[in-house]
Enzyme design. Structure first.
Site, PDB file in Angstrom:
ATOM      1  CG  HIS A 138     -31.684  19.542  89.526  1.00 34.85           C
ATOM      2  ND1 HIS A 138     -31.161  20.078  90.677  1.00 34.85           N
ATOM      3  CD2 HIS A 138     -31.023  20.162  88.502  1.00 34.85           C
ATOM      4  CE1 HIS A 138     -30.247  20.993  90.382  1.00 34.85           C
ATOM      5  NE2 HIS A 138     -30.129  21.062  89.060  1.00 34.85           N
TER       6      HIS A 138
ATOM      7  CB  SER B 244     -44.655  -9.710  95.396  1.00 34.63           C
ATOM      8  OG  SER B 244     -45.618  -9.696  96.426  1.00 34.63           O
TER       9      SER B 244
ATOM     10  CE  LYS C 139     -44.065  -4.978  93.226  1.00 35.98           C
ATOM     11  NZ  LYS C 139     -44.026  -4.530  94.597  1.00 35.98           N
TER      12      LYS C 139
ATOM     13  CD  GLU D 204     -35.738  -3.113  95.533  1.00 36.04           C
ATOM     14  OE1 GLU D 204     -36.483  -2.522  96.317  1.00 36.04           O
ATOM     15  OE2 GLU D 204     -36.057  -4.192  94.992  1.00 36.04           O
TER      16      GLU D 204
END
Ligand code: ARG
Length: 468
Positions: free
Chosen positions: A155, A276, A282, A289
């Site tokens: 979980h 970024s 970043k 992804e």
């Protein structure tokens, strides 16, 4: 040039031609289309259906077309309808009307079924090889990280400690099953459809077994209607591809979480991350992804073909031309992912200390404490209750279970006090809790080492086959 101009008095409308044609995408089948034609013609000669010199002329012409396409000398001209028309038209252009004998005893319906099977057979093997190489890297990484402790989750809550090796081996086994699924899929792919004709077989005395043997097929299709309408070997491939990408999508989700500052378990290499355009600090896990994102298109390609085939009457219908683009897209997508992914894992930096620290908080040894008590004869249910109360006590006092000594436990649980002994704290230590799970498939380092060794042998046997 068309293969079917005879009964028509008008040219096809230009937009209709564009809509109907498949050459823009089925051109990638040309090596298989030509190979299939060469073997078909050899067989026609062997059976006395074509004369030897006709066969020679046709085969020589086909070989030249193959070379010209390989070298780029001959380009695909989209005025042709599909790869089959393109090759036949060029053959006739090259060697004259005798080229028109190539298609004897054959239809584009069994021809296209042959091409797609030959193509998919090769690509399944390519994907299997990439899977094996990926799995080999996972074993190397498991070996490297066998002593690295990390929290295991259920979980997405910290549950029990594991090792990074154990975690990586979980993906190893998922991919191993995918590899085996593909081996099974191959059995259904590797069947010769040629000889089914348009739908009813043919009155020519074709030697289908000879063709099957020459093309490396293990079997010959046994119903002509089925042979030209069967695409379920592609459905099966799509569902395996969807399973593979599901596995990699889950893995990616973890990579993304682990590389966040919240987890800070890993840092991806610069070559496998992006920045970024506005936030200079970043470093984004774009590869992981995108793998997660590509899952949508791979599922989409699968659903598209199921939907296309649903409700088709026997036998061939033009709808089936729609079997190709999704398949090509899924194969291209999987192949690039399977090449990039292991490199991304091999170059990532593992922040062992952070993983170790994360194991210290969150009562990962609560189950071990319950097991400690139940091994001394206490019913597990009661042990569970006691540990639950101990956790509550620790939460209130900002402590971890291993920070209470056995005397404190005796004080807290006077009725069970004889169960708590001096060996308690040692059994709650992180290393001990991991090492103590020696059951087959458990977290003990020795068990990971055993699995790595065993699976290395399994892999070697298969990699030899691909190398040979
Ligand atoms: N381009 C067609 C396909 O991909 C080849 C078979 C065409 N057959 C036909 N009867 N029109 O399915």
């Amino acid at each position: 040039m068309k293969l079917w101009g005879g009964r028509f008095t008008k040219e096809t409308d230009e937009l209709v031609h564009q809509f109907n044609a498949s050459l823009s995408f089925d051109q990638r089948l040309y090596p298989y289309d030509i190979l299939g034609s060469i073997v078909h013609v050899e067989m026609l000669v062997k059976q006395g259906i074509l004369k030897a010199e006709e066969g020679e002329q046709i085969i020589k012409g086909l070989e030249e077309i193959k070379e010209e396409l390989d070298s780029g000398l001959l380009k695909f001209d989209l005025k042709y309808e599909d790869i089959h028309s393109f090759v036949e038209a060029h053959l006739i252009e090259k060697i004259g009307p005798v080229g028109g004998k190539m298609h004897t005893g054959r239809s584009r319906n069994d021809q296209v079924a042959l091409d797609i099977r030959l193509y998919l057979r090769d690509e399944i093997r390519n994907i299997q090889e990439l899977l094996l190489l990926f799995m080999q890297d996972l074993l190397l990484l498991a070996e490297k990280y066998k002593g690295v402790y990390m929290p295991g989750y259920t979980h997405l809550q910290r549950a029990q400690a594991v090792t990074l090796a154990h975690h990586l081996l979980a993906y190893y086994f998922k991919l191993k099953r995918d590899y085996e699924r593909l081996t099974d899929n191959l059995k259904r792919v590797n069947v010769l459809p040629l000889g089914a004709g348009a739908l009813a077989g043919t009155s020519y005395p074709l030697d289908r077994e000879y063709v099957a043997e020459r093309l490396g097929f293990a079997a010959v299709s046994e119903n002509s209607l089925d042979a030209v309408s069967d695409r379920d070997f592609i459905l099966e491939f799509h569902s395996i591809a969807a399973t593979i990408i599901t596995h990699l999508s889950s893995f990616s989700e973890e990579i993304i979480l682990w590389s966040s500052s919240e987890f800070a378990f890993i840092e991806l290499d610069d070559a496998y991350s992006t920045g970024s355009s506005i936030m200079p600090q970043k470093k984004n896990p774009d590869i992981a992804e995108l793998v997660r994102g590509k899952t949508g298109r791979i599922y989409g390609n699968m659903i598209q073909l199921f939907t296309t085939l649903k409700g088709l009457p026997l036998a061939y219908n033009k709808d089936m031309q729609e079997d190709k683009e999704g398949l090509f897209d899924t194969i291209d997508t999987l192949k690039i992912i399977l090449q990039i992914y292991p490199e991304m894992l091999k170059t990532m930096k593992v922040k062992k200390e952070n993983m170790y620290q994360a194991c210290q908080k969150g009562f990962l040894n609560a189950t071990d404490l319950a097991d400690y008590l139940s091994k001394k004869g206490l019913p597990f249910r009661r042990a569970h209750e006691i540990v639950g109360q101990a956790v509550l006590y620790c939460l209130e006092n900002k402590l971890e279970l291993e920070e209470l000594d056995y005397k404190k436990y005796r004080e807290l649980f006077p009725e069970e006090k004889e169960l708590f002994a001096a060996d308690l704290n040692e059994s709650l230590a992180l290393e001990y809790t991991v090492e103590n799970k020696k059951v087959i498939g458990g977290t003990a380092i020795a068990e990971s080492v055993r699995i790595i060794e065993k699976e290395r042998n399994w892999l070697e046997d298969r990699l030899v086959f691909f190398a040979g």
